[in-house]
Design a protein around this motif. Structure first.
Motif, PDB file in Angstrom:
ATOM      1  N   PHE A 288       3.199   3.708  21.806  1.00 22.82           N
ATOM      2  CA  PHE A 288       1.867   4.061  21.341  1.00 22.82           C
ATOM      3  C   PHE A 288       1.187   5.296  22.148  1.00 22.82           C
ATOM      4  CE2 PHE A 288       1.005  -0.524  19.704  1.00 22.82           C
ATOM      5  CZ  PHE A 288       1.946  -0.208  18.335  1.00 22.82           C
ATOM      6  N   PHE A 289       1.508   5.177  23.643  1.00 22.15           N
ATOM      7  CA  PHE A 289       1.107   6.215  24.445  1.00 22.15           C
ATOM      8  C   PHE A 289       1.713   7.521  24.225  1.00 22.15           C
ATOM      9  CE2 PHE A 289      -0.518   2.960  27.410  1.00 22.15           C
ATOM     10  CZ  PHE A 289      -1.818   3.285  27.498  1.00 22.15           C
ATOM     11  N   SER A 290       2.849   7.573  23.536  1.00 24.65           N
ATOM     12  CA  SER A 290       3.555   8.612  23.101  1.00 24.65           C
ATOM     13  C   SER A 290       2.872   9.567  21.986  1.00 24.65           C
ATOM     14  CB  SER A 290       4.949   8.380  22.862  1.00 24.65           C
ATOM     15  OG  SER A 290       5.775   7.816  23.918  1.00 24.65           O
ATOM     16  N   VAL A 291       1.869   8.971  21.304  1.00 24.52           N
ATOM     17  CA  VAL A 291       1.157   9.286  20.180  1.00 24.52           C
ATOM     18  C   VAL A 291       0.310  10.575  20.465  1.00 24.52           C
ATOM     19  CG1 VAL A 291      -0.389   9.071  18.418  1.00 24.52           C
ATOM     20  CG2 VAL A 291       1.372   7.673  18.753  1.00 24.52           C
ATOM     21  N   VAL A 292      -0.054  10.619  21.987  1.00 26.28           N
ATOM     22  CA  VAL A 292      -0.930  11.813  22.432  1.00 26.28           C
ATOM     23  C   VAL A 292      -0.269  13.038  22.348  1.00 26.28           C
ATOM     24  CG1 VAL A 292      -2.321  10.117  23.696  1.00 26.28           C
ATOM     25  CG2 VAL A 292      -0.427  11.363  24.765  1.00 26.28           C
ATOM     26  N   PHE A 293       1.158  13.133  22.179  1.00 30.42           N
ATOM     27  CA  PHE A 293       1.925  14.297  22.222  1.00 30.42           C
ATOM     28  C   PHE A 293       1.811  14.993  20.835  1.00 30.42           C
ATOM     29  CE2 PHE A 293       5.591  16.802  21.573  1.00 30.42           C
ATOM     30  CZ  PHE A 293       6.003  17.282  22.852  1.00 30.42           C
ATOM     31  N   VAL A 294       1.107  14.117  20.020  1.00 35.12           N
ATOM     32  CA  VAL A 294       0.835  14.730  18.672  1.00 35.12           C
ATOM     33  C   VAL A 294      -0.413  15.895  18.614  1.00 35.12           C
ATOM     34  CG1 VAL A 294       0.206  14.322  16.294  1.00 35.12           C
ATOM     35  CG2 VAL A 294       1.567  12.765  17.310  1.00 35.12           C
ATOM     36  N   GLY A 295      -1.054  15.703  19.644  1.00 36.20           N
ATOM     37  CA  GLY A 295      -2.002  16.816  19.956  1.00 36.20           C
ATOM     38  C   GLY A 295      -1.344  18.120  20.044  1.00 36.20           C
ATOM     39  N   PHE A 296      -0.077  18.072  20.651  1.00 41.79           N
ATOM     40  CA  PHE A 296       0.604  19.434  20.672  1.00 41.79           C
ATOM     41  C   PHE A 296       0.856  20.144  19.173  1.00 41.79           C
ATOM     42  CE2 PHE A 296       1.936  18.093  24.977  1.00 41.79           C
ATOM     43  CZ  PHE A 296       1.231  19.284  25.691  1.00 41.79           C
ATOM     44  N   TYR A 297       1.549  19.227  18.287  1.00 40.83           N
ATOM     45  CA  TYR A 297       1.639  19.491  17.112  1.00 40.83           C
ATOM     46  C   TYR A 297       0.253  20.051  16.222  1.00 40.83           C
ATOM     47  CZ  TYR A 297       5.870  16.332  17.598  1.00 40.83           C
ATOM     48  OH  TYR A 297       6.738  15.672  18.070  1.00 40.83           O
ATOM     49  N   ALA A 298      -0.832  19.480  16.538  1.00 40.75           N
ATOM     50  CA  ALA A 298      -1.926  19.553  15.739  1.00 40.75           C
ATOM     51  C   ALA A 298      -2.280  21.137  16.418  1.00 40.75           C
ATOM     52  CB  ALA A 298      -2.984  18.660  16.270  1.00 40.75           C
ATOM     53  N   ARG A 299      -2.408  21.440  17.404  1.00 43.79           N
ATOM     54  CA  ARG A 299      -2.648  23.036  17.869  1.00 43.79           C
ATOM     55  C   ARG A 299      -1.938  23.726  17.428  1.00 43.79           C
ATOM     56  NH1 ARG A 299      -6.184  25.037  21.939  1.00 43.79           N
ATOM     57  NH2 ARG A 299      -6.579  27.310  21.266  1.00 43.79           N
ATOM     58  N   ALA A 300      -0.571  23.504  17.361  1.00 50.88           N
ATOM     59  CA  ALA A 300       0.227  24.627  16.781  1.00 50.88           C
ATOM     60  C   ALA A 300      -0.092  24.710  15.123  1.00 50.88           C
ATOM     61  CB  ALA A 300       1.688  24.086  17.012  1.00 50.88           C
ATOM     62  N   TYR A 301      -0.580  23.783  14.480  1.00 54.76           N
ATOM     63  CA  TYR A 301      -0.775  23.620  13.259  1.00 54.76           C
ATOM     64  C   TYR A 301      -2.172  24.388  13.118  1.00 54.76           C
ATOM     65  CZ  TYR A 301      -0.872  21.992   8.280  1.00 54.76           C
ATOM     66  OH  TYR A 301      -0.908  21.962   6.971  1.00 54.76           O
ATOM     67  N   PHE A 302      -3.092  24.155  13.853  1.00 51.59           N
ATOM     68  CA  PHE A 302      -4.254  24.705  13.929  1.00 51.59           C
ATOM     69  C   PHE A 302      -4.455  25.786  15.215  1.00 51.59           C
ATOM     70  CE2 PHE A 302      -5.598  20.644  11.986  1.00 51.59           C
ATOM     71  CZ  PHE A 302      -5.728  21.071  10.623  1.00 51.59           C
ATOM     72  N   PRO A 303      -3.708  26.768  15.175  1.00 54.92           N
ATOM     73  CA  PRO A 303      -3.807  27.823  16.434  1.00 54.92           C
ATOM     74  C   PRO A 303      -5.148  28.174  16.552  1.00 54.92           C
ATOM     75  CG  PRO A 303      -2.787  28.796  14.529  1.00 54.92           C
ATOM     76  CD  PRO A 303      -3.066  27.319  14.134  1.00 54.92           C
TER      77      PRO A 303
END
Length: 509
Positions: A288-303
């Motif tokens: 569950f705590f690993s999910v915060v890594f998705v923040g990196f994906y989101a920033r790459a998707y919305f630069p």
């Protein structure tokens, strides 16, 4: 971009809510008393309680809000929320949970305030922490804001209407459920969260090591070099080692002192089940705590952090990413999962906060106990009052947040567990009965916390907006622990001198 049908989403949400209500009605106990409501009366397996604990510890903050920090501030935020704090929480769970359960089972504690009051035989401490539990309303607000953001964006309805509907539905079914219901609903929500965590983490895994200069971190560096640095000097919250590592390590240990966390151990009926419960809990929490890594994906998707022609607020980044990045049916599942992540903790807080206010503040003030016939009536009146306050505060955070609702929430929650740490620590790891230690420790923590934050003490709090509640919390924890330790060792030394100076009794000749 795949469009998600608002109508289909509303139907799916209705089905999900009805399932939760069905679980509540099925698991509701016939004993309408505060003790049954607070800690339950059924026997649960270690896995079920572990699912409930893991889902309670990782709420909308972990799945919705904290990834937004990573999107904005990068590696510093990830190290704080994805590495340091989880490790500290795991350590605290192992060392605190068993000891708390041992005493909590023996005295039949219903809450942290109840536990502290009985441990130190102090009605003052019980009432004090009963009153301080009001600070946890800030965390309820965070979760309501996070869930409202997700639902509103998915079904295209104004946030205020979604917020009111959410509060009415969830507060109502928890008010008539209790601890037994919580374990069932939290367990079901945790299963959904496992699936959603897997999908979210897998969705961008191929970008991490894609090579050719186009891997995830190369993209992030191109957007802003600070995003890949361990400390983000341009951020207000993750500027150096102290903010990222020290503060979050201290807070991670103290965060376990929240009532809806430690009291989970009281739901196990056998001591032999505790080790399995802790193992399952930590394995789930790692995911569950690993999910915060998705923040990196989101920033790459919305630069540029733009979505449909508008600049994204931090709290709206992950809801927008889920809707824009995934096909409609996957988005629907993820939305349900994000809501489940929020509900899992929201339910625990709605159940524990009114219970603490009732059992530890209002009943003692009126000279009644938890077995009194009026206890549940008082509890439900308090629950309704909290619901009204939550709607008001949540709407304020939706309309004009100070960067993020997380800052508002941390300012309440961090103050609470900063105050709770010394009584819980000394209550678990020492045999002292000296009431001065937890009382002075708690009051010191509150004084230091609010002085540092509102008087802008230390350079960290000056000329920055928003101010970092983690700084105030870490300093208050350190100061309160130091003061309490001095009193504790002075007490020990004084007791030792009394023993030495006591005249020896000689046998007759």
């Amino acid at each position: 971009m795949n469009q998600l049908s608002p109508g289909l989403t509303m139907v799916a949400l209705a089905v999900f809510v009805l399932l939760m209500i069905g679980m509540v009605l099925k698991s509701r106990t016939t004993a309408d008393n505060l003790k049954s409501y607070a800690v339950g009366s059924l026997s649960f397996s270690p896995l079920m309680v572990a699912l409930a604990l893991a889902s309670s510890l990782t709420s909308a903050a972990t799945f919705i809000i904290n990834p937004g920090f990573i999107s904005l501030y990068g590696m510093g935020a990830y190290l704080a929320f994805g590495v340091v704090m989880p490790l500290a929480i795991f350590i605290a769970l192992v060392f605190l949970m068993k000891r708390f359960r041992k005493y909590g089972v023996n005295v039949g504690s219903l809450s942290i305030a109840d536990w502290v009051g009985k441990r130190f035989d102090s009605s003052f401490l019980q009432k004090l922490f009963g009153a301080l539990s009001i600070l946890l309303i800030a965390f309820i607000v965070l979760i309501c804001v996070g869930i409202t953001k997700v639902i509103s964006k998915a079904i295209d309805v104004q946030e205020l209407y979604v917020l009111i509907g959410l509060v009415i539905v969830v507060f109502t079914y928890i008010m008539f459920g209790g601890a037994n219901s919580l374990v069932y609903t939290n367990s079901a929500q945790a299963v959904v969260m496992v699936i959603v965590a897997g999908i979210l983490l897998y969705s961008g895994a191929h970008t991490i090591f894609s090579g050719g200069g186009e891997d995830l971190f190369s993209q992030l560096k191109g957007i802003d070099p600070q995003l890949v640095e361990p400390f983000n000097k341009t951020s207000p919250l993750f500027r150096d080692f102290f903010e990222v590592v020290v503060c979050n390590a201290v807070i991670g240990i103290a965060i376990v002192c929240q009532p809806h966390i430690l009291t989970k151990s009281l739901m196990l009926k056998k001591d032999s089940e505790v080790n399995r419960f802790l193992l399952y809990s930590i394995l789930l929490l790692i995911l569950f705590f690993s999910v915060v890594f998705v923040g990196f994906y989101a920033r790459a998707y919305f630069p540029d952090l733009m979505f449909e022609g508008e600049l994204l607020q931090m709290d709206g980044i992950i809801p927008a990413f889920v809707i824009a990045r995934f096909p409609g049916y996957i988005s629907l599942l993820l939305i349900i999962g994000l809501i489940a992540a929020g509900l899992s903790t929201l339910e625990g807080l709605i159940q524990s906060l009114p219970t603490s206010l009732t059992n530890d503040l209002f009943l003692p003030l009126t000279g009644k106990d938890s077995e009194h016939s009026s206890a549940m009536k008082i509890n439900r009146v308090i629950t309704v009052c909290i619901a009204v306050v939550v709607v008001f505060l949540s709407y304020q955070q939706l309309v004009s947040p100070n960067l993020s609702v997380a800052i508002f929430a941390q300012n309440g929650v961090y103050a609470f567990f900063s105050a709770a740490f010394v009584p819980v620590f000394f209550g678990i790891f020492t045999k002292t009965k000296n009431k001065i230690i937890p009382t002075v420790g708690t009051l010191t923590a509150l004084l230091v916390y609010y002085s540092v934050y509102y008087l802008e003490l230390t350079p960290y709090m000056q000329d920055v907006s928003p101010k970092n509640p983690a700084i105030a919390s870490a300093l208050s924890l350190m100061c309160s622990f130091a003061v309490a330790s001095v009193i504790f060792f002075y007490d020990r030394i004084a007791a030792g001198k009394k023993v030495v100076s006591k005249p020896q009794t000689l046998g007759s000749n």
